[in-house]
Design a protein around this motif. Structure first.
Motif, PDB file in Angstrom:
ATOM      1  N   UNK A 148       0.846  -1.196   0.000  1.00 28.11           N
ATOM      2  CA  UNK A 148       0.000   0.000   0.000  1.00 28.11           C
ATOM      3  C   UNK A 148       0.881   1.245   0.000  1.00 28.11           C
ATOM      4  N   UNK A 149       0.698   2.094  -0.977  1.00 31.09           N
ATOM      5  CA  UNK A 149       1.473   3.331  -1.085  1.00 31.09           C
ATOM      6  C   UNK A 149       0.567   4.493  -0.679  1.00 31.09           C
ATOM      7  N   UNK A 150       0.606   4.842   0.589  1.00 29.06           N
ATOM      8  CA  UNK A 150      -0.233   5.919   1.122  1.00 29.06           C
ATOM      9  C   UNK A 150       0.644   7.111   1.474  1.00 29.06           C
ATOM     10  N   UNK A 151       0.445   8.218   0.811  1.00 26.43           N
ATOM     11  CA  UNK A 151       1.246   9.405   1.071  1.00 26.43           C
ATOM     12  C   UNK A 151       1.002   9.968   2.459  1.00 26.43           C
ATOM     13  N   UNK A 152       2.063  10.502   3.043  1.00 25.94           N
ATOM     14  CA  UNK A 152       1.970  11.058   4.385  1.00 25.94           C
ATOM     15  C   UNK A 152       0.933  12.161   4.483  1.00 25.94           C
ATOM     16  N   UNK A 153       0.901  13.076   3.511  1.00 16.71           N
ATOM     17  CA  UNK A 153      -0.025  14.199   3.585  1.00 16.71           C
ATOM     18  C   UNK A 153      -1.478  13.741   3.465  1.00 16.71           C
ATOM     19  N   UNK A 154      -1.720  12.742   2.627  1.00 14.50           N
ATOM     20  CA  UNK A 154      -3.083  12.211   2.502  1.00 14.50           C
ATOM     21  C   UNK A 154      -3.513  11.566   3.818  1.00 14.50           C
TER      22      UNK A 154
END
Length: 240
Positions: A148-154
Motif C-alpha cells: 500500500x502506497x499511502x502518502x503522508x499528507x493524505x
C-alpha cells in the motif's frame, strides 16, 4: 489546520514549548514533521525518523464534563485505526492493543504518546506508512509491507478528520460506545498477553476486554481476573 516542518526534535516537545511560551493552540491544529530526531514513545523508548512516515502531534483541551482523561488513549488509538483501516487490503489484520498501539499482523505499525500539560493533553502519533524503524524489543511493520502506497499528507488529512470525529464522540456519547468499538477492533478475547507493570515482574494472562472505565482486564491462570491500570502490554508470543 496541519502545519508541516522539515525537521524537529519532537513534535510533542515543540507543542509543549509553544504552550509554555504562552501561545494559544486550538484543538484541531496539528504539527507534522518530515523528520523527527528526538522522538520518544511510551516508557521512554526512542521512536524517530522514517522518510514518508507520519509523525505528528495535536492537543486536546480538557473540560470538566469530559470523560476521564486517561481514556483519551483509547480514543486516539481508535482514531488512528479508523484513519488507516480504509486503506488496507480486505484481509489485512489490523488490531488495537491496550492502551494505544496498533498492530498489523501482530507487529507494531503505530504508537501514541499522551503528555499532560495543565488542563491540556498533547497527543503524539507515529504511524509507519513507508518504513518500519528498528526497535530492539519489538516486531514492527509498515503499511508498505502490504504493497500500500499511502502518502503522508493524505494520511495526515484522514487522521485529522478521524481524530476530530472521535473526539466529538468521546465528549458527547460517553465511554460505553467507545469501549465497544475499541474492543471490536482489538485482538479477540482470550488472546494471550504479557504485562510488565511498573515495578513488578512480568506475568501472562488472557485478554478479557476492558473495564467500564477503560482499564485492561486480564484472566490469570489461577482463575482470578486482574485489572491493569498501567504497564507495558505485549502479545505473549512477542519478544520482550
Amino acid at each position: 489546520m496541519i502545519r508541516i516542518v522539515e525537521e524537529t526534535g519532537s513534535t510533542n516537545a515543540d507543542l509543549a514549548a509553544r504552550l509554555a511560551g504562552g501561545e494559544y493552540l486550538p484543538e484541531g491544529e496539528w504539527l507534522v514533521a518530515d523528520r523527527q530526531v528526538e522522538g520518544k514513545g511510551r516508557l521512554g523508548r526512542v521512536w524517530n525518523d522514517g522518510a514518508g512516515n507520519f509523525m505528528g502531534s495535536t492537543i486536546v483541551r480538557l473540560a470538566s464534563a469530559d470523560p476521564p482523561a486517561q481514556t483519551l488513549a483509547l480514543m486516539a488509538g481508535l482514531a488512528v485505526y479508523e484513519a488507516l483501516v480504509g486503506y488496507l487490503p480486505e484481509r489485512a489484520d489490523l488490531r488495537l492493543k491496550w492502551p494505544n498501539d496498533l498492530l498489523l499482523g501482530g507487529a507494531k505499525i503505530a504508537g501514541i504518546l499522551l503528555e499532560a500539560v495543565g488542563d491540556l493533553v498533547i497527543v503524539g502519533i507515529g504511524v509507519n506508512l513507508r518504513v518500519a524503524p528498528e526497535v530492539p524489543d519489538r516486531r514492527v511493520a509498515a503499511l508498505s509491507d502490504l504493497g500500500v502506497d499511502l502518502g503522508r499528507d493524505m494520511f495526515a488529512q484522514a487522521l485529522a478528520v478521524a481524530f476530530d470525529l472521535e473526539l466529538h464522540r468521546w465528549r458527547t456519547a460517553g465511554l460505553a460506545p467507545l469501549l465497544r468499538r475499541w474492543q471490536s477492533a482489538a485482538h479477540p478475547k482470550g488472546t494471550r498477553l504479557t504485562v510488565l507493570p511498573p515495578g513488578e515482574e512480568a506475568f501472562e494472562g488472557s485478554f478479557a476486554g476492558l473495564s467500564q472505565d477503560g482499564n485492561l482486564l486480564l484472566d490469570l491462570e489461577d482463575g482470578s481476573r486482574r485489572t491493569i491500570h498501567a504497564g507495558d502490554v505485549l502479545l505473549a508470543s512477542a519478544p520482550h
